[in-house]
Structure formats: C-alpha cells, structure tokens
Design an enzyme around this catalytic site. Structure first.
Site, PDB file in Angstrom:
ATOM      1  N   HIS A 248      37.999  53.866  43.148  1.00 55.17           N
ATOM      2  CA  HIS A 248      39.383  53.396  43.245  1.00 55.17           C
ATOM      3  C   HIS A 248      39.420  51.930  43.703  1.00 55.17           C
ATOM      4  O   HIS A 248      40.047  51.082  43.057  1.00 55.17           O
ATOM      5  CB  HIS A 248      40.157  54.282  44.229  1.00 55.17           C
ATOM      6  CG  HIS A 248      41.562  53.836  44.480  1.00 55.17           C
ATOM      7  ND1 HIS A 248      42.651  54.442  43.881  1.00 55.17           N
ATOM      8  CD2 HIS A 248      42.070  52.859  45.279  1.00 55.17           C
ATOM      9  CE1 HIS A 248      43.758  53.847  44.284  1.00 55.17           C
ATOM     10  NE2 HIS A 248      43.439  52.880  45.139  1.00 55.17           N
ATOM     11  N   GLU A 249      38.745  51.647  44.812  1.00 52.61           N
ATOM     12  CA  GLU A 249      38.766  50.285  45.336  1.00 52.61           C
ATOM     13  C   GLU A 249      38.056  49.321  44.385  1.00 52.61           C
ATOM     14  O   GLU A 249      38.453  48.158  44.251  1.00 52.61           O
ATOM     15  CB  GLU A 249      38.123  50.235  46.726  1.00 52.61           C
ATOM     16  CG  GLU A 249      38.797  51.109  47.774  1.00 52.61           C
ATOM     17  CD  GLU A 249      40.283  50.804  47.975  1.00 52.61           C
ATOM     18  OE1 GLU A 249      40.728  49.704  47.595  1.00 52.61           O
ATOM     19  OE2 GLU A 249      40.989  51.677  48.498  1.00 52.61           O
TER      20      GLU A 249
END
Length: 736
Positions: free
Chosen positions: A514-515
């Site tokens: 995600h990051e």
C-alpha cells in the site's frame, strides 16, 4: 497513509503521507542583484549529491540540528526574491512557474521538518525541526495573505496567457487555494482565519502527541494468562503474594507473582485482541485501549469548533462542506449519500457475519455464551478463518521475510515499468537511523527516476503507524532538467533480534505494498509543477494507487515471484494463497461496515453543528449503533486516537472512494496479467505520471472508461459494481 497537512494555501493540499544518494537536481536559493532579470530556468542549477551530500536527507544544510534554522531563513530569503520578481512580471506562464518555485522552496522545509519530527531519534533534531516547522508556518500566513501574489495569479488565469493545460490548472488551483485561505476577506476576518489555521495546526499536534504520551496500560496477573507468542511484546512485572514474611531468598522469590503490563497502543492492543484466549484480558485491554487519551476529548472539541468557525468565515455551512468542495464529491451531501447507500447494501451481509460469529462462540463455549462483544471480534474471526481454511499465521509469515518482500517490490517495478529498484549507499549524515536504507528507481533509457528512503522498524519515539512522506516533489526545471522526487516510507515492523531476519505477517505485507503504491505515485509522476507532483491531488483520488497495489500483495502470480520460505527457499504454495484469499473474504462486509463508520463519523463531527453542545462520545456511540452490527461499549471513546481526524479531517471517505476505484481498475485493466509490461505502461502513462495535473474525473475516464464514475447530486461518486462483485454484494443503486 499519506501524511498530510491542511494548513496551507501556497503549499496546496499536500499529501506526504502515512509510507540514495539523494536528489540529482534541485533549486537552490541564489543571490541576485536584479530580481527582474530572474527566470525560473535561469535560477536553477544541477547539483550532484554524490559529491556534495553530508546532511540529513542529502541536504547539506541539515548537517547539524541547527541547520533547520538556516534552512528556514534561506527559504524565506529566496521566497522574498521570487515575490519581488513576480511583482514586476507581466501576466505569463513565468508567473506560475515562479509561484511554483516559492511553493517548492517552502515545501522543502515543511516536508523535511515533518519527517524529522516523526522519525528522528535525536531530540535536538526533533526540537529544531519543530521550531523550523512553526517558523515556516508563520511565514506561510504571510504568503497566503500576499495580495501581490494573489493578483498575479488572477491576472495570469484571466488574461489567457497560459499556453499549457497544466499551467491553466495550476493558476486556477492557486487562486482557489488563496481564496480558501480568506485573502478576499476584510482585514479583520483574514486575521482571524490566519489565527484559526495556526490554532488548528497546534491542536492537531497536541492530539497526536497525546496519543503517544497516553497509550493506556493494563496489568495482568498471573503471566500464564498471556499466550507465549506475544509475551515478548509486553513488559514483565511482579507483585508480592499475600502471606507472611520469610527469611530465605528462595522464599522471598516464591512470594512474588509474575505478570505482564500491556501498553495498549494500537499495535499491541491488536495483538492482544487477536491472540489472547482469556476473554477477561481482552475485555480489560479493549476498554482501556479505547478510552485513551482522555485529554483528546477536549482537544477534539476545540478542533471541531475552530474548523467550523473557519468554514463559516469563508462562507461554508460546515467544515465538511469546506473540505469536500474542491474534490470530486463536491459536497458533504454527496459523500453522505454515497456512504448511506453503501451502508444499506452491506448491512444484511454484515448481520449474517455477526450471526456466524455468535454461533461459533456458542459452539466453542458450550452454549454458555451471553453474546458477542467487541473485544471478541478479532479473536473469534481469527479462529474461524484459521479453522475454515487451515491457516497458521506463523506458517504464512515464514514465506514473507522482509528481504524477500523488498525483492518482491523490485520484481514488480521491473516487470511493470522496466525499471530497477536498487539499494544505494547513504552519505555520511544523510540517514537519521542506522536501520534506514535508501533505494533509487532507475530506468535503462531514462536514468534515475527518483529516490526512496525506507525506515521500516518500530522504535521508541517514532511515528507509530505506517505512512508515505514526501521530501521533495518532482517538477520541470528547464527543458533538459527535471527535479527528481524523493520520498520516505515509514513503517513499524518488529525489529529483528540478533542476526534473525524479520518476517512479516500478511497484513504487514499488504501495508508495505500500500505505502509503496504511494511511493510509486510520487516517483513516477512527471508534472511541470511540484504543486501537482505525485499524491498532491484531490483527496478522493489520492489513495487509489495505494489501494490498487494492495491487490498485488494477494495475487498468487505476484507472490510466487518473491514469497519464499525463509529456511527452505520453497515458493509459497498456491493452495495457501487461495486459502488466504478465502479467509480475507469471510468478514469483508464487517470490515467494510467499519470503514463506513469511520467515514460517517468524520463527516458528522465536522458537519453542521447541532443547537445543543456536541458530545462527541454520544455522537460516535450512536453512529456505531446506526452503521454497524456491533454494540458500543459504554465509557469508551476510540475516536480520541483516530489520527485520521487530524490528517484527513472530513476526508476519510476518500479511502472508500479509492477502494471502489481500485477495484474497477484491477478488474478492468490489471487482473488478466497484473505484471505485464502493457499493464505497467498503461498505469504509468495514463495514470501515475499525471499526478494532480489533470482533472481527476477526466483522468479516470481516460484511463478506464466513463463507467468508473457516477454523477450524484451535482458531484461524483465511484461506480461500486466492481467492489460489490468482488465482495459478492448486491449491485449498487444508480444515482440520479
């Protein structure tokens, strides 16, 4: 998560975050004897940080903590030169480019200070970053109320002198941002807007500091009530047993009872709730962890009042209206309509899931259960997933050692974009902690695309979550030179002990992807202006790339390229990945309901005030009863450490927008062959490289098709049919 700061006008709505040698090109403040002779291109020069980098983040000026003072002074001086230059310019694209250089100059200080404040272990650096942050924010008030700059932007926008669509969009965006800062108001109101913006910033910091200062704690005796698998997370404690005095050491030791102190910060609380069989321990931890910090009840009341007053002065009926107006949603009414309809769709499935949990509890408790409590959810659903799909979290983690996961990111960018993610050495003084690593994203034809720092391990005093921080945004310096983006991904994985290699649970793998999605958005964007670089875009689209790359963490075709057993090297079995996906879907409606609650709470707290005083505890309790299948526990107030109220005030709904957009993009663009170069080319050229430089609705329609969006009451909502299909929910209604 993208670390964001909502204080500014000149800085745009910034999304840092949250999650090398260094920058190859940058703009440095330069002395000039004649401001009228300056141009954006002539005021930039290329520097090689391999030769000249002995400071934090590759910035030589930050080679000591006091460097932050010089950094601010330098930025203010350079901005003053640019203001003088702009005041003498006729309306032109050069006005917008010089404005963007001011923004870039100030952003450099804000971004560096923000990352330092949240991650640096040296208190002197943190304190100096705090001072720099406050000083640059004070200067921002001057910039935000500077009529010379405002009039220059208005003239450039209105006189038809801007040649490119991005320049026109930048001028329009800057003007709107100025006006959202109240520059068009009378002096008295404008002063009050500036006071409120500063007050809101300080309240946000106080809220965040209170979360760290007061995480809550519970003492549990005896120590056997805590499962061995999580005992290493807790602090051993001792107390005297009842009884008479004894003389021998052995006897005195026998009088002591061993226990554990549970510090109920979110990470530890999550582990306790998931793994502890003792329901009373879970209950105590849940109640304490969701009843701190009490000080934030007052802070939140003040924040709500300040944001509402700010919105009213600027002509909006609520802060939620003020925050949503420039986004695709365009109004709080549109957001609430979207959330309410989604809630209606998911309700029946969520009720069914709760019924299954209740029946499972009756079964394992022998029919003596009095019902399911909130502190039962994680423990029981974990057991149900494990028993249904024969899953063992330690077995799953054995395939996700951190080095293999980082290799997975390298494989992904090479397959999709033909680029290479390489570890590179850090210059002396560049890193803020020995565990930080630096990587460059390189392309065989295009050279370096940008740089990324990885600060992945948990430690005392560090930002407690996972986030993407910007350090430097990309922008076109001249026809031949581009300022390369620099970002930092900050996570809190468990640090390895001794020589052991850290292994991630799959939730942490998903978080890493995600990051990294945020990082790719920043690193691959190629905008003329840093104002639009990467995640600097409307909030209800900014989370989409990160949500899209979560799919890559669940797809076997991706996982088999890097998920190897830490000792045998065997590839993760396809059957195991299928079971993981099946378990993920088991309580998807309950999780979606939770996200709806967070979003509705955010809109409600910052919505129109009621005639009677707002009791946030009562409001949140009622919303939980209305929008979820679970009961509220009296006396708790979990929202007082929900940091998204600070970073995403009235914008948390963007996660659900992004979830819907990502589901459509995955199914329509990626799912057939997620690692193909054609998919990567489409992602990069039609989506990621544009950052915020294109209208978000046009960007999505051009990338996918018109069906990805739906009109709703004058705004735009996502088409949720892909998400509903993915979760086996009924189709979403058609908006009018």
């Amino acid at each position: 998560m993208i670390m964001r700061d909502r204080i500014l006008v000149m800085l745009r709505k910034r999304y840092n975050g949250c999650r090398s040698n260094s920058i190859t090109t940058t703009t440095l403040p330069q002395e000039t004897s004649s401001s009228t002779s300056m141009s954006s291109s002539s005021c930039t020069r290329r520097i090689d940080y391999e030769e000249a980098s002995n400071g934090l983040y590759g910035l030589p000026i930050l080679n000591t903590p006091k460097g932050f003072q010089h950094f601010v002074d330098q930025a203010i001086h350079r901005s003053g030169e640019l203001i003088a230059y702009i005041s003498k310019l006729p309306p032109s694209s050069e006005t917008i480019r010089a404005m963007d250089e001011i923004s870039d100059t100030v952003c450099s200080v804000v971004d560096s200070a923000e990352l330092c404040r949240n991650t640096h272990p040296d208190r002197e650096y943190v304190e100096e970053a705090n001072k720099a942050s406050m000083k640059i924010y004070e200067y921002l008030h001057f910039l935000n109320t500077n009529h010379t700059l405002y009039k220059a932007v208005v003239r450039a926008e209105q006189e038809g002198v801007l040649a490119s669509a991005e320049a026109q969009r930048a001028a329009h965006s800057l003007r709107i941002d100025f006006e959202k800062g109240g520059i068009h108001l009378c002096p008295g109101k404008l002063d009050r807007v500036n006071q409120l913006n500063l007050e809101i910033t300080l309240l946000g910091r106080e809220f965040s500091e209170n979360v760290i200062i007061d995480p809550g704690k519970v003492d549990i005796f005896p120590n056997t009530r805590i499962p061995k698998r999580i005992q290493s997370l807790l602090q051993p404690i001792y107390r005297n047993r009842a009884g008479g005095l004894r003389e021998s050491k052995e006897a005195r030791d026998a009088m002591q009872e061993s226990g554990f102190r549970i510090v109920t910060d979110p990470a530890i609380l999550s582990s306790i709730l998931k793994w502890t069989p003792d329901a009373e321990v879970r209950k105590q931890a849940y109640i304490v962890g969701n009843s701190v910090p009490k000080a934030n009840l007052g802070v939140l009341d003040k924040l709500i009042a300040a944001r509402h007053e700010l919105a009213e002065i600027l002509g909006y009926k609520s802060y939620a209206e003020f925050a949503t107006f420039p986004n695709m949603a365009s109004s709080s009414e549109v957001v609430m309509s979207f959330l309410h309809e989604l809630s209606e769709i998911v309700k029946c499935r969520a009720d069914e899931e709760l019924h299954k949990i209740r029946e499972f509890k009756r079964k394992i408790c022998g029919g003596s259960s009095d019902g399911v409590e909130p502190w039962d959810e994680a423990y029981l659903t974990g057991m149900m997933k494990s028993s249904t799909y024969d899953l063992d979290s330690s077995v799953i983690a054995s395939y996700f050692s951190l080095p293999y996961c980082l290799h997975g990111l390298q494989v992904m960018v090479n397959s999709l974009f033909g680029a290479t993610l390489k570890s590179i050495p850090l210059a002396r003084g560049e890193s803020w902690h020995p565990s930080v690593i630096k990587m460059s994203l390189q392309h065989p034809q295009e050279g370096d695309l940008g740089y990324m720092y990885l600060d992945l391990y948990s430690r005392n005093g560090k930002y407690p979550g996972c986030a993407h921080f910007a350090i430097k945004g990309g922008r076109q310096l001249s026809e031949m030179n581009y300022q390369l983006p620099v970002v930092a991904l900050v996570c809190n994985f468990s640090a390895p002990y001794g020589s052991s290699t850290p292994r991630l649970n799959h939730w942490e793998v998903e978080t890493l992807f995600h990051e990294f999605g945020h990082a790719l958005h920043s690193l691959l964007s190629r905008t003329d202006y840093q104002h639009f670089s990467g995640t600097r875009m409307v909030i209800d689209l900014a989370e989409t790339p990160a949500n899209l790359f979560e799919y890559y963490a669940w797809d076997y075709r991706v996982l088999r390229t890097f998920a190897k057993h830490y000792s045998t090297g065997d590839t993760i079995p396809e059957k195991l990945v299928a079971s993981m996906n099946g378990a993920k879907r088991m309580f998807a409606a309950t999780e979606l309901q939770r996200q709806i609650l967070f979003s509705v709470m955010d809109q409600t707290l910052f919505g129109e005030p009621t005639p009677s005083p707002r009791d946030t505890v009562a409001i949140v309790a009622e919303l939980k009863r209305q929008y979820t299948s679970w009961r509220h526990v009296e006396g708790t107030h979990w929202h007082t450490r929900f940091s998204h109220l600070i970073n995403y005030g009235a914008g948390y709904y963007s996660y659900l927008y992004a979830k819907c957009f990502a589901a459509t993009i995955w199914q329509d663009v990626c799912v057939e062959d997620p690692l193909s170069r054609s998919v990567g080319e489409a992602l990069r050229t039609q989506f990621l490289q544009h950052g915020g430089a294109k209208d978000p609705s046009h960007l999505l329609r051009d990338f996918v098709d018109d069906g990805i969006l739906k009109p709703c009451k004058g705004g735009i909502v996502p088409n949720t049919s892909s998400l509903c299909r993915e979760l086996n929910l009924p189709p979403f209604p058609v908006y009018r």
